[in-house]
Design a protein around this motif. Sequence first.
Motif, mmCIF file in Angstrom:
data_model
loop_
_atom_site.group_PDB
_atom_site.id
_atom_site.type_symbol
_atom_site.label_atom_id
_atom_site.label_comp_id
_atom_site.label_asym_id
_atom_site.label_seq_id
_atom_site.Cartn_x
_atom_site.Cartn_y
_atom_site.Cartn_z
ATOM 1 N N THR A 1 -117.158 32.407 -0.860
ATOM 2 C CA THR A 1 -118.127 32.462 -1.952
ATOM 3 C C THR A 1 -119.524 32.815 -1.457
ATOM 4 O O THR A 1 -120.221 33.630 -2.077
ATOM 5 C CB THR A 1 -118.161 31.115 -2.696
ATOM 6 O OG1 THR A 1 -118.362 30.048 -1.742
ATOM 7 C CG2 THR A 1 -116.855 30.879 -3.430
ATOM 8 N N VAL B 1 -119.508 36.552 -0.522
ATOM 9 C CA VAL B 1 -119.546 37.418 -1.709
ATOM 10 C C VAL B 1 -120.944 37.403 -2.333
ATOM 11 O O VAL B 1 -121.458 38.439 -2.762
ATOM 12 C CB VAL B 1 -118.478 36.969 -2.728
ATOM 13 C CG1 VAL B 1 -118.668 37.684 -4.058
ATOM 14 C CG2 VAL B 1 -117.085 37.246 -2.186
ATOM 15 N N ALA C 1 -120.685 33.828 -7.625
ATOM 16 C CA ALA C 1 -120.222 33.371 -6.317
ATOM 17 C C ALA C 1 -121.032 32.175 -5.830
ATOM 18 O O ALA C 1 -120.499 31.260 -5.202
ATOM 19 C CB ALA C 1 -120.302 34.513 -5.308
#
Length: 352
Positions: free
Chosen positions: A103, A106, A68
């Motif tokens: 991203t 995560v 991520a």
Amino acid sequence: MSSQEIPEEKHLPSEQGDAHHGGVAVADDPFADPGLPVHKPRIQDIDERAAKRSERTVAMLFTLSMLATIGFIASYVIFPVDKIVFIFPLGKVSALNFALGMTLGVALFCIGAGAVHWARTLMSDVEVADDRHEIAAPPEVKAKVLQDFADGANESGIGRRPLIRNTLLGAMAMVPLAGVMLLRDLGPLPEEKLRKTLWTKGKLLINQNTMEPLRPEDVLVGSLTFAMPEGLEEEQHDFQTQIAKAALMIVRIQPDDIKDKRELEWSHDGIVAYSKICTHVGCPISLYEQQTHHVLCPCHQSTFDLSDGARVIFGPAGHALPQLRIGVNDEGFLEALGDFEEPVGPAFWERG
């Protein structure tokens, strides 16, 4: 009140805490420490295969965090700032902002989830009770704390489980890279943008008041005219950015009054073109004195001599105004013969 009127005390417990008198039970100490519950081992404590599954789960979460983070960095490169996409149920959103938020979220979530799963399934879960001690601990207590720390590190299994250790270190090392990429929000790198303007060879000088191309006869001796490059329109989204670099002052001086040789060569019949942007802090220069050919910046009173290469004769400006070389095309209009040979405006870190 007579003794017959005194109500009889019935069913009161004795001072010794008779638990059966009147059916009422009294504890000897209501604040007694109930102690710790009986420890129940987890499946990971008795089944190594379950422990391996938990170890792989934690490592997978840390690996997802690293991926991520890479996605966060890649989003900066892939998605343009102005790209809009439709995402249900959010509607139309910025593709860059959505990608960065997802991203980074995560990456941080996977580190937290991996750490929690590690602690709940693989680290020691035995409760330990210890008495409080004074803040200034004696040496033996300090030694005990260090030993407890060493025992805790050993019980965490970080030494015995290199897969978890290595993926954790990788995830923790890569997450700060997302913060480094945020520095891009300070703005794009200037590259050559501060050195270049819209002026190129053959571009006409457009009068900013009439929006018409300038002819030599339009510029009178002693007059001050402001010009901009041909093709630049006020409706353009980057108009302010471009005009801040390309704005010109057009002045006509008797050729015999021009002291600087290069200035005379770059002029046309005494018509000189200089940058309108002050070299101190970038204010627009707008005050012209006909007799002395001096221009004054209204912000901090920097004064330039247009008859002598626009050199600084007063004020905080650090260097002369850049001159634009001009000429006349076949149709009789004033045109640029190139761009400025030095950056306009204040000095900056790229000035060579």
